[in-house]
Design a protein around this motif. Structure first.
Motif, mmCIF file in Angstrom:
data_model
loop_
_atom_site.group_PDB
_atom_site.id
_atom_site.type_symbol
_atom_site.label_atom_id
_atom_site.label_comp_id
_atom_site.label_asym_id
_atom_site.label_seq_id
_atom_site.Cartn_x
_atom_site.Cartn_y
_atom_site.Cartn_z
ATOM 1 N N ILE A 278 13.541 -72.183 -12.138
ATOM 2 C CA ILE A 278 12.225 -71.683 -12.539
ATOM 3 C C ILE A 278 12.393 -70.277 -13.118
ATOM 4 C CG2 ILE A 278 9.887 -71.115 -11.781
ATOM 5 C CD1 ILE A 278 10.379 -72.999 -9.361
ATOM 6 N N THR A 279 11.975 -70.096 -14.353
ATOM 7 C CA THR A 279 12.040 -68.788 -15.018
ATOM 8 C C THR A 279 10.622 -68.259 -15.197
ATOM 9 O OG1 THR A 279 14.087 -69.324 -16.193
ATOM 10 C CG2 THR A 279 12.717 -67.567 -17.116
ATOM 11 N N TYR A 280 10.389 -67.034 -14.759
ATOM 12 C CA TYR A 280 9.062 -66.431 -14.919
ATOM 13 C C TYR A 280 9.072 -65.439 -16.077
ATOM 14 C CZ TYR A 280 4.655 -64.094 -14.083
ATOM 15 O OH TYR A 280 3.386 -63.589 -14.238
ATOM 16 N N PHE A 281 8.049 -65.540 -16.925
ATOM 17 C CA PHE A 281 7.875 -64.606 -18.029
ATOM 18 C C PHE A 281 6.765 -63.617 -17.672
ATOM 19 C CE2 PHE A 281 9.831 -68.224 -20.144
ATOM 20 C CZ PHE A 281 10.739 -67.612 -20.992
ATOM 21 N N ASP A 294 12.821 -75.084 -24.610
ATOM 22 C CA ASP A 294 14.255 -75.383 -24.579
ATOM 23 C C ASP A 294 15.029 -74.522 -23.588
ATOM 24 O OD1 ASP A 294 14.267 -77.450 -26.520
ATOM 25 O OD2 ASP A 294 14.086 -75.943 -28.107
ATOM 26 N N ILE A 295 14.337 -73.809 -22.715
ATOM 27 C CA ILE A 295 15.017 -72.948 -21.761
ATOM 28 C C ILE A 295 15.979 -73.759 -20.899
ATOM 29 C CG2 ILE A 295 13.267 -73.126 -19.913
ATOM 30 C CD1 ILE A 295 13.622 -70.045 -19.579
ATOM 31 N N GLU A 296 17.175 -73.213 -20.671
ATOM 32 C CA GLU A 296 18.221 -73.916 -19.909
ATOM 33 C C GLU A 296 18.489 -75.309 -20.490
ATOM 34 O OE1 GLU A 296 20.080 -72.899 -17.347
ATOM 35 O OE2 GLU A 296 19.085 -71.085 -16.596
ATOM 36 N N LEU A 319 5.403 -74.704 -17.846
ATOM 37 C CA LEU A 319 5.877 -75.378 -19.057
ATOM 38 C C LEU A 319 7.180 -76.101 -18.772
ATOM 39 C CD1 LEU A 319 5.770 -75.838 -22.205
ATOM 40 C CD2 LEU A 319 7.130 -73.737 -22.396
ATOM 41 N N SER A 320 7.309 -77.325 -19.291
ATOM 42 C CA SER A 320 8.577 -78.048 -19.220
ATOM 43 C C SER A 320 8.752 -78.873 -20.491
ATOM 44 C CB SER A 320 8.624 -78.966 -17.993
ATOM 45 O OG SER A 320 7.591 -79.936 -18.053
ATOM 46 N N HIS A 321 10.001 -79.189 -20.805
ATOM 47 C CA HIS A 321 10.307 -80.028 -21.958
ATOM 48 C C HIS A 321 10.144 -81.478 -21.531
ATOM 49 C CE1 HIS A 321 12.155 -81.835 -25.432
ATOM 50 N NE2 HIS A 321 12.464 -80.662 -25.956
ATOM 51 N N ASN A 322 9.249 -82.195 -22.172
ATOM 52 C CA ASN A 322 8.873 -83.516 -21.670
ATOM 53 C C ASN A 322 9.895 -84.612 -21.915
ATOM 54 O OD1 ASN A 322 7.687 -82.903 -24.393
ATOM 55 N ND2 ASN A 322 7.318 -85.109 -24.374
#
Length: 348
Positions: A278-281, A294-296, A319-322
């Motif tokens: 989990i990355t927080y902005f 496209d993170i990670e 947000l996630s890449h589906n």
């Protein structure tokens, strides 16, 4: 589209190799390149190693199963037909990692986000007994949209989330389409996606459930209400989330839990696992679908805009890449976990 993602992700995979491909009878006998001609939806080229693989009939179960150690399954069929097909493969002693929804509520079939509920794999023993096989089984991945908010909520389980209000803004690739296929989506928003709201409200409870006497029993909390909306983006499902807790955390505690959270894939160093789950902005205008999906390598999830709310305790955006984390990539990660934990073995 999910099948194409599988082919893409398995190209040069360190553990797995595509040795056979099956589809409907109308594609059988063609090379894979011929079968997707004019229908290849990804930006990258068709991997060279699979172009000349001759597609087989997926209904020829015994023959196809004899050629592989396990299969990934993503098909467009009626739910009962999918259940029967996947069980037929499992009964040959072949593990099935499914992208389909048909078995998500079968009591002894684990539905897994590897970082969250790997312990649900224990139910495979009961499933094998039911199916009469020593090595075959079915494992499924959950709905793509819940990956955008369930990980963030799971990292906060110690504070006991009680009520969740979520709206998901879902990319057109979630319907297996791009803008060429679906020009009506240009400059448009559709406030309905069939079946998605029920999945968004109920599947997290199964993820948070427990294994009891050879079956997965869903959790009773939190209560979740959802709206699911189709928006004109290619890839990436975004969610706005409002949450109330039994034990209200501070903002600093939430950020700490998100930053520190690791699961079994990170512990095992699985090939497809994101280093940071989990990355927080901190920026007010992030995460953005186009910038951050496209993170990670598309396998991480991101969050932002965490703040207190006037009706609930906190609100945030996820947000996630589906088609990566939410579909084919998530299934590949499940397969890696199953191999690492000894559930998938080479056939003798």
């Amino acid at each position: 589209m999910v099948g194409q993602r599988f082919v893409q992700l398995l190209d040069q995979h360190p553990w797995f190799q595509v040795t056979a491909i099956a589809a409907s009878a109308k594609s059988a006998g063609k090379t894979y390149e011929q079968s997707v001609q004019g229908r290849w939806k990804l930006d990258s080229a068709i991997p060279e190693d699979v172009k000349n693989i001759v597609v087989q009939d997926a209904m020829d179960v015994e023959n196809f199963a004899s050629q592989v150690d396990f299969i990934f399954c993503a098909v467009d069929m009626k739910k009962d037909e999918i259940k029967a097909l996947e069980e037929a493969y499992a009964k040959t002693g072949t593990p099935v990692i499914s992208n389909n929804s048909a078995h998500r509520w079968t009591a002894d079939v684990p539905m897994v986000i590897p970082e969250i509920n790997p312990e649900h794999l224990e139910v495979i023993a009961a499933q094998r007994k039911r199916l009469g096989t020593e090595t075959g089984f079915i494992a499924v991945k959950p709905n793509c949209s819940i990956q955008s908010y369930v990980p963030a909520l799971h990292a906060l389980q110690e504070f006991k989330p009680k009520h969740v209000v979520v709206s998901t803004y879902q990319a057109i690739s979630g319907a297996g389409k791009n803008f060429t296929d679906w020009p009506e989506m240009l400059d448009n928003v559709i406030p309905y996606i069939g079946g998605e709201e029920e999945k968004s409200e109920q599947e997290p409870l199964r993820i948070w459930g427990n294994v009891d006497n050879g079956a997965i029993v869903k959790a009773s909390e939190p209560s979740i209400t959802a709206q699911c909306i189709r928006v004109p983006v290619t890839d990436g499902h975004l969610a706005t989330v409002f949450v109330s807790f039994e034990k209200t955390p501070t903002k600093e505690e939430i950020l700490d839990r998100w930053a520190q959270y690791k699961g079994r894939p990170q512990e095992l160093g699985l090939p497809s696992a994101p280093e940071q789950f989990i990355t927080y902005f901190a920026e007010e205008n992030r995460p953005q679908t186009g910038l951050d999906r496209d993170i990670e390598r598309g396998m991480g999830v991101s969050a932002g805009r965490l703040r207190e709310d006037s009706l609930h305790d906190f609100k945030f955006v996820g947000l996630s890449h589906n088609t990566l984390r939410g579909a084919a990539g998530g299934a590949v990660l499940i397969a890696e976990l199953l191999k690492a934990e000894g559930y998938i073995q080479p056939k003798k």
